[in-house]
Design a protein around this motif. Structure first.
Motif, mmCIF file in Angstrom:
data_model
loop_
_atom_site.group_PDB
_atom_site.id
_atom_site.type_symbol
_atom_site.label_atom_id
_atom_site.label_comp_id
_atom_site.label_asym_id
_atom_site.label_seq_id
_atom_site.Cartn_x
_atom_site.Cartn_y
_atom_site.Cartn_z
ATOM 1 N N ASP A 108 54.866 25.059 170.097
ATOM 2 C CA ASP A 108 54.591 24.469 168.788
ATOM 3 C C ASP A 108 55.642 23.423 168.415
ATOM 4 O OD1 ASP A 108 52.839 25.107 166.249
ATOM 5 O OD2 ASP A 108 54.886 24.939 165.511
ATOM 6 N N LEU A 109 56.896 23.790 168.557
ATOM 7 C CA LEU A 109 57.979 22.933 168.041
ATOM 8 C C LEU A 109 58.378 21.831 169.014
ATOM 9 C CD1 LEU A 109 61.033 23.893 165.990
ATOM 10 C CD2 LEU A 109 61.462 22.782 168.181
ATOM 11 N N ALA A 110 58.443 22.173 170.316
ATOM 12 C CA ALA A 110 59.006 21.202 171.257
ATOM 13 C C ALA A 110 57.938 20.394 171.970
ATOM 14 C CB ALA A 110 59.876 21.934 172.284
ATOM 15 N N SER A 111 56.680 20.850 171.911
ATOM 16 C CA SER A 111 55.631 20.112 172.599
ATOM 17 C C SER A 111 54.800 19.332 171.585
ATOM 18 C CB SER A 111 54.764 21.100 173.384
ATOM 19 O OG SER A 111 53.833 20.407 174.171
ATOM 20 N N ILE A 112 53.741 19.952 171.081
ATOM 21 C CA ILE A 112 52.831 19.201 170.193
ATOM 22 C C ILE A 112 53.524 18.758 168.906
ATOM 23 C CG2 ILE A 112 51.865 21.260 169.063
ATOM 24 C CD1 ILE A 112 49.102 19.851 169.234
ATOM 25 N N GLY A 113 54.517 19.542 168.470
ATOM 26 C CA GLY A 113 55.208 19.185 167.231
ATOM 27 C C GLY A 113 56.564 18.543 167.463
ATOM 28 N N GLY A 114 56.766 18.004 168.662
ATOM 29 C CA GLY A 114 58.084 17.474 169.021
ATOM 30 C C GLY A 114 58.624 16.438 168.046
ATOM 31 N N LEU A 115 57.754 15.564 167.585
ATOM 32 C CA LEU A 115 58.260 14.522 166.686
ATOM 33 C C LEU A 115 58.359 14.998 165.236
ATOM 34 C CD1 LEU A 115 56.802 11.178 167.978
ATOM 35 C CD2 LEU A 115 59.159 11.948 167.944
ATOM 36 N N GLU A 116 57.460 15.932 164.885
ATOM 37 C CA GLU A 116 57.535 16.461 163.506
ATOM 38 C C GLU A 116 58.932 17.017 163.242
ATOM 39 O OE1 GLU A 116 54.940 16.636 161.328
ATOM 40 O OE2 GLU A 116 53.455 15.848 162.724
ATOM 41 N N ILE A 117 59.406 17.793 164.203
ATOM 42 C CA ILE A 117 60.678 18.485 163.964
ATOM 43 C C ILE A 117 61.838 17.490 163.964
ATOM 44 C CG2 ILE A 117 61.137 19.139 166.407
ATOM 45 C CD1 ILE A 117 61.803 21.279 163.290
ATOM 46 N N ILE A 118 61.771 16.525 164.861
ATOM 47 C CA ILE A 118 62.859 15.538 164.925
ATOM 48 C C ILE A 118 62.953 14.786 163.590
ATOM 49 C CG2 ILE A 118 63.613 13.367 166.023
ATOM 50 C CD1 ILE A 118 64.000 15.639 167.925
ATOM 51 N N HIS A 119 61.804 14.408 163.065
ATOM 52 C CA HIS A 119 61.850 13.622 161.832
ATOM 53 C C HIS A 119 62.223 14.462 160.616
ATOM 54 C CE1 HIS A 119 60.854 9.733 163.426
ATOM 55 N NE2 HIS A 119 59.984 10.322 164.217
ATOM 56 N N ARG A 171 66.219 20.776 175.755
ATOM 57 C CA ARG A 171 67.139 21.591 174.943
ATOM 58 C C ARG A 171 67.090 21.071 173.508
ATOM 59 N NH1 ARG A 171 70.763 20.361 179.595
ATOM 60 N NH2 ARG A 171 71.123 22.251 180.811
ATOM 61 N N MET A 172 66.421 21.782 172.647
ATOM 62 C CA MET A 172 66.177 21.277 171.290
ATOM 63 C C MET A 172 67.440 21.272 170.426
ATOM 64 S SD MET A 172 63.162 20.104 171.325
ATOM 65 C CE MET A 172 63.098 19.560 169.629
ATOM 66 N N CYS A 173 68.265 22.312 170.544
ATOM 67 C CA CYS A 173 69.484 22.324 169.713
ATOM 68 C C CYS A 173 70.356 21.112 170.027
ATOM 69 C CB CYS A 173 70.299 23.592 169.983
ATOM 70 S SG CYS A 173 69.709 25.011 169.072
ATOM 71 N N GLU A 174 70.459 20.829 171.336
ATOM 72 C CA GLU A 174 71.298 19.713 171.748
ATOM 73 C C GLU A 174 70.752 18.409 171.166
ATOM 74 O OE1 GLU A 174 70.594 22.344 173.385
ATOM 75 O OE2 GLU A 174 72.096 22.857 174.892
ATOM 76 N N LEU A 175 69.418 18.246 171.242
ATOM 77 C CA LEU A 175 68.794 17.026 170.706
ATOM 78 C C LEU A 175 69.022 16.907 169.199
ATOM 79 C CD1 LEU A 175 65.142 16.624 172.100
ATOM 80 C CD2 LEU A 175 66.920 14.903 171.990
ATOM 81 N N ILE A 176 68.723 17.979 168.507
ATOM 82 C CA ILE A 176 68.755 17.925 167.041
ATOM 83 C C ILE A 176 70.180 17.766 166.523
ATOM 84 C CG2 ILE A 176 68.363 19.411 165.004
ATOM 85 C CD1 ILE A 176 65.655 20.081 166.280
ATOM 86 N N SER A 177 71.130 18.330 167.265
ATOM 87 C CA SER A 177 72.501 18.238 166.758
ATOM 88 C C SER A 177 73.107 16.851 166.957
ATOM 89 C CB SER A 177 73.387 19.312 167.387
ATOM 90 O OG SER A 177 73.379 19.168 168.783
ATOM 91 N N THR A 178 72.387 15.963 167.658
ATOM 92 C CA THR A 178 72.900 14.579 167.735
ATOM 93 C C THR A 178 72.583 13.808 166.443
ATOM 94 O OG1 THR A 178 70.868 13.691 168.664
ATOM 95 C CG2 THR A 178 72.523 14.431 170.242
ATOM 96 N N LEU A 179 71.677 14.338 165.660
ATOM 97 C CA LEU A 179 71.294 13.643 164.422
ATOM 98 C C LEU A 179 72.354 13.862 163.340
ATOM 99 C CD1 LEU A 179 67.531 14.728 164.438
ATOM 100 C CD2 LEU A 179 68.460 12.512 165.169
ATOM 101 N N GLU A 180 72.457 12.895 162.463
ATOM 102 C CA GLU A 180 73.469 12.980 161.400
ATOM 103 C C GLU A 180 73.139 14.056 160.370
ATOM 104 O OE1 GLU A 180 76.352 11.348 160.914
ATOM 105 O OE2 GLU A 180 76.088 10.384 162.854
ATOM 106 N N SER A 181 71.835 14.148 160.026
ATOM 107 C CA SER A 181 71.483 14.908 158.832
ATOM 108 C C SER A 181 71.623 16.426 158.911
ATOM 109 C CB SER A 181 70.050 14.578 158.404
ATOM 110 O OG SER A 181 69.947 13.219 158.141
ATOM 111 N N PRO A 182 71.202 17.065 160.006
ATOM 112 C CA PRO A 182 71.222 18.533 159.970
ATOM 113 C C PRO A 182 72.601 19.081 159.622
ATOM 114 C CG PRO A 182 70.053 17.769 161.899
ATOM 115 C CD PRO A 182 70.685 16.561 161.280
ATOM 116 N N VAL A 183 72.595 20.162 158.842
ATOM 117 C CA VAL A 183 73.880 20.733 158.437
ATOM 118 C C VAL A 183 74.334 21.810 159.413
ATOM 119 C CG1 VAL A 183 72.715 22.313 156.811
ATOM 120 C CG2 VAL A 183 75.132 21.868 156.540
#
Ligand SMILES: Cc1ncc(C[n+]2csc(CCOP(=O)(O)OP(=O)(O)O)c2C)c(N)n1
Ligand code: SF4
Length: 479
Positions: A108-119, A171-183
């Protein structure tokens, strides 16, 4: 001496009974040894302890946890596959004090919803995401997920995943943690008690962050799927340790919880004046409030107007909606057109209602307007029984097959052409429609037309076309 018993009770954020088809309301639908149950429990207990259950909206994904709403005594929404962060965004933006949980599997999160979660992460939505990574599509019978490991055999990688064919696991955590916004971004594991206790802490922190308005928190949980992996429960836990953790390191990737200032973004309230100005409607103060009698008898109009690009079907819908808005009706208008730039098919859905409109999509219209043959072929069967079909008989030569609907054959294009206004068949339509239905006076529509046209010089001609449509109806349809 008496000892106090340590009584373990079900968290009150769970329903007492999990009522669902087939009974068994004391147990969940998950397979024995599945990690979802553990995570549900950690979340429910955290909601209890942090006092958040009452204002929580749990967004369930598509996947084995699709039925999470059977268990959580919170607000519940079931999102389309991969769309939980978008649905959660909508809830959060309109209800900023709610606690939004986007609960998602790896398919759900990393495939079909891959961009939803990133944004959602990139926007720093103040929500909490629990990401259940079990390296497989559990619900659909064990297909490869973006997180399936190299060499992992699944029903769609029967010889084992290869880098050449399917690329590396994401690796989703690695990807998402490159973004500025997540706390806060942390990966946990559910393979042993130590891991579950760490996960318990992470779940709480991620929820507390949201309650404090600190922004987007993401907790990944490496989770067993004995059924999908075709392993015993025991072997599944070992597999997490031996194979998943080496590739998906268990650690905190980002944590600014202590240093971020909390802020709840209240939705901006616009005055009518600001809204009308921003939307360039220019109509404020000219509305025609309808009387209670009109509203009492008003039946929702669900209209589809279809034709080819250039016939003005989208404009007709927009003008009708704008005019109906002036009658103090709730309205929606949504266009749909093919990929072609010019001359392709186009249609729009228009809803006019005295009540709030849930969805702007019109699937089964009670009014269908068809301007060309393919539109009639496509939508004839969709009209509800007893509905109205308006056929542009200048172009469409065949008659309707349906006998359970009202039909008006009007030479819309010819009437427009006779006025020298080839492009105004859409206005002829509106005039005829208002004359036939008496929805509201033609004069009201005529007032709106100048506001809604980009080329104001065409306003007079379009008004004439609407008048011609109304006249045709008076002349030809003596009811
Ligand atoms: C739009 C859409 N595409 C495909 C499916 C089929 N489908 C249902 S669940 C699922 C995968 C779920 O896997 P995951 O997110 O890893 O969750 P799990 O079942 O492992 O918990 C798929 C592809 C669907 N329901 N909707
Ligand atoms: S298939 Fe896997 S993820 Fe789904 S309920 Fe069973 S063990 Fe859990």
């Amino acid at each position: 001496m008496t000892t106090k018993a340590n009584v373990l009770e079900k968290a009150t954020a769970f329903y007492d009974h999990f009522e669902r088809k087939g009974g068994q309301d004391q147990t969940t639908h998950y397979c024995p040894g599945c990690g979802h149950g553990n995570v549900h429990k950690l979340i429910a207990e955290a909601l209890d302890d942090l006092g958040l259950a009452e204002r929580t909206v749990f967004v369930s994904p598509v996947g084995c946890s699709v039925f999470a709403y059977y268990y959580f005594d919170t607000g519940n929404i079931q999102a389309a596959h991969g769309r939980a962060p978008a649905v959660g965004t909508g809830v959060k933006r309109t209800r900023p004090h709610s606690i939004v949980i986007s609960y998602q599997g790896d398919g759900d999160l990393a495939s079909i919803g891959g961009l939803e979660i990133i944004h959602a992460a990139n926007r720093g939505e103040n929500m909490t995401v629990f990401f259940i990574n079990n390296a497989i599509y559990g619900m659909t019978g064990g297909q490869m997920a973006p997180t399936s490991l190299i060499g992992q055999k699944t029903s769609t990688s029967p010889y084992g995943r290869t880098v050449e064919n399917e690329g590396y696991p994401i690796r989703m955590c690695e990807l998402i943690s490159t973004l500025e916004s997540p706390v806060y971004v942390e990966r946990c594991q559910l393979a042993d008690v130590k891991g579950i206790m760490a996960a318990r802490k992470a779940v709480r922190k991620a929820l507390q962050n949201q309650a404090d308005g600190k922004g987007f928190s993401f907790v990944e949980l490496l989770s067993p799927c004995p059924t999908g992996w075709k392993m015993t429960t025991h072997d599944s836990l070992q597999w997490i340790k031996d194979f998943m953790i080496p590739y998906f390191p268990v650690k905190v990737f980002k944590d600014e919880s202590a240093t971020r200032n909390g802020r709840i973004r209240e939705p901006k309230e616009y005055t009518d004046e600001e809204l009308f100005k921003a939307l360039n409607l220019g109509l404020l103060g000219e509305s025609q409030p309808r009387d209670a009698e009109f509203l009492k008898n008003f039946k929702t109009v669900e209209m589809k107007i279809a034709g080819f690009g250039g016939q003005g079907v989208l404009t007709a819908g927009a003008i009708l909606a704008a005019a109906a808005m002036q009658e103090n009706l709730e309205v929606s208008w949504i266009p749909s057109y093919g990929p072609e730039k010019r001359g392709g098919t186009a249609n729009c859905s228009v809803i006019l209602s005295k009540d709030s409109i849930g969805s702007p999509m019109v699937v089964s219209p009670n009014v269908l307007v068809v301007m060309n043959d393919p539109s009639l072929d496509t939508f004839e069967d969709a009209v509800v029984s007893g509905g109205l079909v308006i056929v542009n008989s200048s172009i469409i030569t065949r008659k309707l097959k349906r006998t359970d609907v009202d039909v008006l054959y009007i030479p819309l294009s010819d009437i427009a052409a006779d006025l020298g206004l080839n492009a105004a068949a859409n206005m002829v339509l509106l005039g005829a429609y208002l004359e036939y239905t008496k929805l509201f006076p033609l004069d009201h529509l005529k007032k709106i037309i100048p506001y809604t046209l980009k080329r104001k010089t065409l306003a007079e001609a379009n008004v004439k076309a609407a008048e011609a449509g109304a006249q045709w109806m008076r002349d030809n349809n003596k009811r």
